[in-house]
Design a protein around this motif. Structure first.
Motif, PDB file in Angstrom:
ATOM      1  N   ASP A  77      16.979 -54.989  16.097  1.00 29.60           N
ATOM      2  CA  ASP A  77      18.110 -55.875  16.344  1.00 29.60           C
ATOM      3  C   ASP A  77      19.376 -55.104  16.692  1.00 29.60           C
ATOM      4  OD1 ASP A  77      16.996 -58.634  15.577  1.00 29.60           O
ATOM      5  OD2 ASP A  77      16.438 -57.396  13.867  1.00 29.60           O
ATOM      6  N   LEU A  78      19.347 -53.785  16.498  1.00 24.17           N
ATOM      7  CA  LEU A  78      20.486 -52.935  16.838  1.00 24.17           C
ATOM      8  C   LEU A  78      20.011 -51.498  16.954  1.00 24.17           C
ATOM      9  CD1 LEU A  78      23.566 -52.390  17.182  1.00 24.17           C
ATOM     10  CD2 LEU A  78      23.680 -52.115  14.698  1.00 24.17           C
ATOM     11  N   ILE A  79      20.552 -50.789  17.938  1.00 24.59           N
ATOM     12  CA  ILE A  79      20.266 -49.364  18.109  1.00 24.59           C
ATOM     13  C   ILE A  79      21.593 -48.623  18.054  1.00 24.59           C
ATOM     14  CG2 ILE A  79      19.301 -47.591  19.628  1.00 24.59           C
ATOM     15  CD1 ILE A  79      17.749 -50.104  20.924  1.00 24.59           C
ATOM     16  N   ILE A  80      21.717 -47.709  17.107  1.00 29.01           N
ATOM     17  CA  ILE A  80      22.916 -46.871  16.987  1.00 29.01           C
ATOM     18  C   ILE A  80      22.566 -45.529  17.609  1.00 29.01           C
ATOM     19  CG2 ILE A  80      24.549 -45.797  15.404  1.00 29.01           C
ATOM     20  CD1 ILE A  80      24.028 -48.084  13.462  1.00 29.01           C
ATOM     21  N   LEU A  81      23.282 -45.153  18.646  1.00 31.84           N
ATOM     22  CA  LEU A  81      22.845 -44.058  19.500  1.00 31.84           C
ATOM     23  C   LEU A  81      23.909 -42.985  19.677  1.00 31.84           C
ATOM     24  CD1 LEU A  81      20.577 -43.090  21.463  1.00 31.84           C
ATOM     25  CD2 LEU A  81      21.613 -44.550  23.210  1.00 31.84           C
ATOM     26  N   ASP A  82      23.551 -41.751  19.326  1.00 30.89           N
ATOM     27  CA  ASP A  82      24.429 -40.605  19.571  1.00 30.89           C
ATOM     28  C   ASP A  82      24.358 -40.237  21.048  1.00 30.89           C
ATOM     29  OD1 ASP A  82      26.104 -38.432  19.069  1.00 30.89           O
ATOM     30  OD2 ASP A  82      24.430 -37.092  18.642  1.00 30.89           O
ATOM     31  N   ILE A  83      25.369 -39.551  21.554  1.00 28.93           N
ATOM     32  CA  ILE A  83      25.378 -39.158  22.965  1.00 28.93           C
ATOM     33  C   ILE A  83      24.893 -37.731  23.160  1.00 28.93           C
ATOM     34  CG2 ILE A  83      26.878 -38.658  24.951  1.00 28.93           C
ATOM     35  CD1 ILE A  83      28.518 -41.087  24.214  1.00 28.93           C
ATOM     36  N   MET A  84      25.449 -36.800  22.393  1.00 29.28           N
ATOM     37  CA  MET A  84      25.095 -35.394  22.553  1.00 29.28           C
ATOM     38  C   MET A  84      23.856 -35.060  21.731  1.00 29.28           C
ATOM     39  SD  MET A  84      27.275 -34.343  24.717  1.00 29.28           S
ATOM     40  CE  MET A  84      27.053 -32.570  24.615  1.00 29.28           C
ATOM     41  N   MET A  85      22.688 -35.112  22.382  1.00 26.30           N
ATOM     42  CA  MET A  85      21.426 -34.803  21.712  1.00 26.30           C
ATOM     43  C   MET A  85      20.600 -33.868  22.586  1.00 26.30           C
ATOM     44  SD  MET A  85      20.195 -38.484  20.154  1.00 26.30           S
ATOM     45  CE  MET A  85      20.056 -39.240  21.790  1.00 26.30           C
ATOM     46  N   PRO A  86      19.734 -33.057  21.987  1.00 31.46           N
ATOM     47  CA  PRO A  86      18.847 -32.202  22.780  1.00 31.46           C
ATOM     48  C   PRO A  86      17.850 -33.052  23.555  1.00 31.46           C
ATOM     49  CG  PRO A  86      18.209 -32.165  20.472  1.00 31.46           C
ATOM     50  CD  PRO A  86      19.521 -32.882  20.543  1.00 31.46           C
ATOM     51  N   GLY A  87      17.414 -32.550  24.709  1.00 33.83           N
ATOM     52  CA  GLY A  87      16.488 -33.333  25.524  1.00 33.83           C
ATOM     53  C   GLY A  87      17.227 -34.428  26.248  1.00 33.83           C
ATOM     54  N   LEU A  88      16.815 -35.666  26.028  1.00 30.34           N
ATOM     55  CA  LEU A  88      17.504 -36.801  26.644  1.00 30.34           C
ATOM     56  C   LEU A  88      18.863 -37.001  25.990  1.00 30.34           C
ATOM     57  CD1 LEU A  88      14.687 -39.516  26.919  1.00 30.34           C
ATOM     58  CD2 LEU A  88      15.648 -38.147  28.773  1.00 30.34           C
ATOM     59  N   SER A  89      19.895 -37.118  26.803  1.00 25.71           N
ATOM     60  CA  SER A  89      21.215 -37.430  26.246  1.00 25.71           C
ATOM     61  C   SER A  89      21.238 -38.904  25.835  1.00 25.71           C
ATOM     62  CB  SER A  89      22.307 -37.181  27.286  1.00 25.71           C
ATOM     63  OG  SER A  89      22.240 -38.147  28.327  1.00 25.71           O
ATOM     64  N   GLY A  90      22.284 -39.291  25.135  1.00 26.07           N
ATOM     65  CA  GLY A  90      22.414 -40.687  24.763  1.00 26.07           C
ATOM     66  C   GLY A  90      22.495 -41.603  25.977  1.00 26.07           C
ATOM     67  N   TYR A  91      23.191 -41.155  27.014  1.00 24.74           N
ATOM     68  CA  TYR A  91      23.291 -41.959  28.233  1.00 24.74           C
ATOM     69  C   TYR A  91      21.908 -42.161  28.863  1.00 24.74           C
ATOM     70  CZ  TYR A  91      28.250 -40.594  27.952  1.00 24.74           C
ATOM     71  OH  TYR A  91      29.539 -40.369  27.537  1.00 24.74           O
ATOM     72  N   GLN A  92      21.150 -41.073  28.971  1.00 25.77           N
ATOM     73  CA  GLN A  92      19.816 -41.164  29.562  1.00 25.77           C
ATOM     74  C   GLN A  92      18.896 -42.033  28.712  1.00 25.77           C
ATOM     75  OE1 GLN A  92      19.261 -36.876  29.600  1.00 25.77           O
ATOM     76  NE2 GLN A  92      19.312 -36.820  31.836  1.00 25.77           N
ATOM     77  N   THR A  93      19.008 -41.868  27.400  1.00 30.80           N
ATOM     78  CA  THR A  93      18.198 -42.676  26.490  1.00 30.80           C
ATOM     79  C   THR A  93      18.532 -44.149  26.627  1.00 30.80           C
ATOM     80  OG1 THR A  93      18.099 -40.847  24.901  1.00 30.80           O
ATOM     81  CG2 THR A  93      17.548 -43.036  24.081  1.00 30.80           C
TER      82      THR A  93
END
Length: 235
Positions: A49-65
């Protein structure tokens, strides 16, 4: 009532733990993912019902995710990031995000924003209003067919992929045709929280994304009109 499910995606285990403690304490079921790929795997297995998503992550960035998530889910996405420039927020919203909370964040603000996003998502998905499923009336607006009960919009018979925020904005304006909504009134009606400095930019990005999906010519919109100095309206 079944508890709402939240997916916390962050490569920092301490941040995930904070989110887990805060939101579990509010009665939510919280699952964790350390990166974008792990998050996508979980989303393929179950609904959230909700996804809390960081932006700066290894691999896929938050934007890409976020872009990948939007291929399989319309659940609201709350970006959680130390990147707070307007350009970062604009990119987040353009990727399909619904809200943006800067790190370090207020615990009470995380809880209130999470609740607001989940509440709006459940209402427009019909999870809290089962009676609405018995009235599958479709609103007709120009070339659009808007199915409120199932949160679906068709353009000339073709199903559009709208986020829950985009759907909420469209539905509110269409149901109040001819009425001008100021940016402040529109934001507070959709987000269910007080208008704040910078919220106008958030709203403008969502309106722009919505126009790209529903307007025949987004550069010359006829469905959602801007009334300069006053706000937005549908005729």
């Amino acid at each position: 009532m079944e508890a709402s499910r939240i997916l916390a995606v962050d490569d920092n285990p301490e941040i995930r733990e904070i989110i887990q403690i805060l939101l579990s304490g509010e009665g939510f079921l919280v699952e964790e993912a350390p990166d974008g790929n792990a998050a996508l795997n979980k989303l393929k297995e179950q609904d959230f019902d909700l996804i809390i998503l960081d932006i700066m992550m290894p691999g896929l960035s938050g934007y890409q995710t976020c872009l990948e998530i939007r291929r399989i889910s319309n659940a609201p996405i709350l970006f959680l990031s130390a990147r707070t420039k307007d350009s970062d927020k604009t990119l987040g919203f353009s990727s399909g995000g619904d809200d943006y909370l800067a790190k370090p964040f207020s615990y009470s603000e995380l809880i209130s924003r999470s609740k607001a996003l989940i509440r709006r998502y459940q209402v427009y998905k019909g999870k809290e209003t089962p009676a609405s499923r018995n009235h599958p009336d479709t609103l007709h607006f120009h070339h659009l067919e808007i199915d409120e009960a199932n949160q679906q919009v068709k353009s000339n018979g073709t199903l559009l992929e709208l986020t829950d925020t985009e759907f909420a904005i469209l539905l509110l304006l269409v149901k109040n045709r001819g009425r001008i909504f100021s940016a402040e009134r529109l934001y507070e009606s959709i987000w269910n929280e007080p208008y704040y400095y910078g919220a106008n930019n958030t709203l403008m990005v969502h309106i722009r994304n919505l126009r790209k999906k529903i307007e025949e010519d987004p550069k010359s919109p006829v469905l959602i009109k801007t009334v300069w100095g006053k706000g937005y309206r549908c005729d």
